[in-house]
Design an enzyme around this catalytic site. Structure first.
Site, PDB file in Angstrom:
ATOM      1  N   ASN A  38      41.320  33.794  40.940  1.00 18.54           N
ATOM      2  CA  ASN A  38      42.983  33.419  40.636  1.00 18.54           C
ATOM      3  C   ASN A  38      43.512  32.654  41.847  1.00 18.54           C
ATOM      4  O   ASN A  38      44.458  31.742  41.397  1.00 18.54           O
ATOM      5  CB  ASN A  38      43.829  34.645  40.725  1.00 18.54           C
ATOM      6  N   GLU A  96      39.301  42.154  50.481  1.00 18.38           N
ATOM      7  CA  GLU A  96      40.480  42.081  49.700  1.00 18.38           C
ATOM      8  C   GLU A  96      40.435  42.520  48.326  1.00 18.38           C
ATOM      9  O   GLU A  96      39.802  41.857  47.546  1.00 18.38           O
ATOM     10  CB  GLU A  96      41.113  41.040  49.957  1.00 18.38           C
ATOM     11  N   CYS A 152      47.080  39.553  43.026  1.00 22.59           N
ATOM     12  CA  CYS A 152      46.635  40.709  43.899  1.00 22.59           C
ATOM     13  C   CYS A 152      47.888  41.374  44.175  1.00 22.59           C
ATOM     14  O   CYS A 152      48.115  42.447  44.212  1.00 22.59           O
ATOM     15  CB  CYS A 152      45.670  40.706  44.827  1.00 22.59           C
TER      16      CYS A 152
END
Ligand code: NAP
Length: 485
Positions: free
Chosen positions: A164, A260, A294
């Site tokens: 992304n 992450e 996210c």
């Protein structure tokens, strides 16, 4: 978008090893299709295990000389990288748009943010110092012992990035690793690999010594485990889904990990909130880049007394949300692939079957899902818990703030949370109770500015990112003790 910058469509991109761009001996390539057009963006190499070995070996050898350079010399290479990125900004942004379907202007911003991040990383590293300690501070100690500590690189860092933010989230690993004297093996997301390669072409043009960074491409499901378990890797910095992250954490052998991962960020809207502000922030937080962030807001807890008013304002805001092609800078764009759209649709269908109320949306054209707002979402619905990574937002009505906090914390995730309240004391009290890496008061959940600490708790990750923390995570302290006899 500028005319005439559709470059290199259908090109076969090579992987980068020991300073050379190579085709894989496997002769296998992976087709990268556009998420929004029936068009081939290019092909990348599906490298073999043997080639992965060579990439890691090349990094291992190069790292020894790289760490000997002064930090300013390493910084100069990275400054040249910035110059090259500036020159190819539009080309890289065009590739991001074509490959991951991000609006062109946002793609340009991603490259600009990356340039700022690299510059900040160089400057931060240059201003990090070690420390000295006298033995006398500890009971029974004396001045005859002096400890000098400073940070040293870990060795070869394996950087694995998601689709992304294929440039920014890759550079957020590569820049701190390189400035602090590590070599890097960079495994970009397959859908996102061409953007990553273009970014590294700029680093190659900047004259980075051979082997200091190698790019390995191929499906994570095929070469991922091999890379992770490889004895030549000294640290893994990973960004991606929680499922992938957990598998990596199980396989990695006693080496430092920074992860992450996914999120299910809540926005908690308290009775006294400024609802105009909350509605604006929630819509932008939930629906930018079709919710493929996210830190997108992925559920809203609202006091039932103000729920109708908030929903009205959210619906008004949603009228301004544009839908269509990333080439026209629309906010809602087709999702990364059909499978992702099917998954989002399954969450919507499940909620509607269980009597959620559709406020707007639930329209679909291929992998383009219209922004969908659902009210009366309840804990028995998957949408209350699962991360959609798409443009759907559930509203969960609550009777009390405590109920919102409790449901927020029941989640397997703990990335960020937003609290909307005009009573700053109350907002702080709620923030204290929320299990998340960061809590935003009166603003949308988001990463950045990039020097802020960025943390995921529970299933959202481990370790801390953010420029200084990233440098620290890729180095360790080394202590030398002088004994004065
Ligand atoms: P993903 O499917 O987990 O992929 C992430 C990376 O892992 C890709 O490079 C992928 O390669 C690789 N990979 C897959 N299987 C692997 C394996 N067995 N071993 C090693 N690497 C493997 O995630 P995504 O779809 O790209 O990104 C979306 C997810 O990332 C969401 O859950 C989102 O919340 C999360 N994310 C988190 C943050 C954060 O900062 N917390 C930021 C952005 C995204 P392939 O592409 O080749 O499969």
């Amino acid at each position: 978008m500028k005319e005439g910058i559709y470059l290199n469509l259908n090109k076969n991109y090579r992987f980068y090893i020991d300073g050379m761009w190579e085709e894989s001996k496997s002769k296998e390539v992976i087709k990268i299709m556009s998420p929004y057009k029936d068009e081939l963006v290019g092909t990348v190499q599906a490298i073999s295990k043997d080639e992965a070995d060579k990439a890691i070996q090349s990094a291992k050898i190069a790292q020894k000389e790289w760490e000997k350079l002064s930090i300013r010399d390493r910084g100069n290479y990275l400054y040249h990288w910035i110059e090259e990125l500036e020159k190819s900004k539009e080309d890289i942004a065009t590739t991001i748009m074509q490959e991951v379907g991000k609006g062109f202007q946002d793609a340009v911003k991603e490259v600009e943010r990356t340039i700022d991040l690299i510059r900040f990383t160089i400057e931060e590293a240059i201003h990090l110092y070690g420390e000295s300690m006298l033995g006398e501070n500890f009971p029974g100690g004396n001045r005859s012992k002096i400890a000098i500590s400073h940070r040293v690189p870990l060795g070869v860092v394996l950087a694995i990035s998601p689709f992304n933010y294929p440039v920014n989230l890759s550079a957020a690993k590569i820049a701190p690793a390189l400035i602090s004297g590590n070599a890097v093996v960079f495994k970009p997301a397959t859908q996102g690999a061409i953007s990553g390669i273009k970014m590294i072409e700029a680093l190659d043009r900047a004259g980075l010594p051979k082997g200091v960074l190698n790019v390995v491409t191929g499906h994570g499901s095929v070469i991922g485990n091999y890379l992770i378990e490889h004895q030549g890797i000294d640290m893994i910095s990973f960004t991606g889904g929680s499922g992938t992250g957990k598998r990596i954490a199980k396989l990695a052998n006693m080496i430092p990990l920074v992860m992450e991962l996914g999120g299910k960020d809540p926005a908690i809207v308290v009775k006294d909130a400024n609802l105009d502000l909350a509605a604006k922030q929630i819509v932008s937080g939930a629906f930018s880049y079709s919710g493929q962030r996210c830190t997108a807001i992925k559920r809203v807890f609202v006091d039932e007394m103000i729920a109708d008013e908030l929903i009205e304002k959210l619906s008004e805001e949603l009228k301004n949300v544009t839908i269509g092609s990333p080439e026209e800078n629309k906010m809602i764009v087709p999702l990364i692939d059909q499978k992702s759209a099917d998954f989002v649709q399954s969450l919507i269908d499940d909620a509607l079957e269980k009597n959620a109320t559709l406020i707007t949306g639930n329209q679909r054209e291929g992998n383009l899902i219209y922004p969908t707002l659902l009210d009366h979402v309840t804990p028995n619905m998957r949408l209350a818990w699962e991360e959609p990574f798409g443009p759907v937002l559930p509203i969960i009505r609550v009777k009390t703030v405590d109920e919102a906090i409790e449901m927020s914390n029941q989640s397997e995730y703990g990335l960020q949370a937003s609290i909307f309240s005009q009573d700053i004391d109350q907002a702080f009290i709620i923030a204290e109770k929320i299990q998340a890496g960061s809590v935003q008061i009166n603003g949308r959940t988001e990463r950045g500015p990039d020097h802020f600490p960025f943390i995921g708790t529970k299933g959202s990750g481990m370790g801390t990112q953010g420029v200084r923390r990233s440098i620290e995570s890729m180095t360790r302290e080394k202590v030398t003790v002088i004994n004065i006899n």
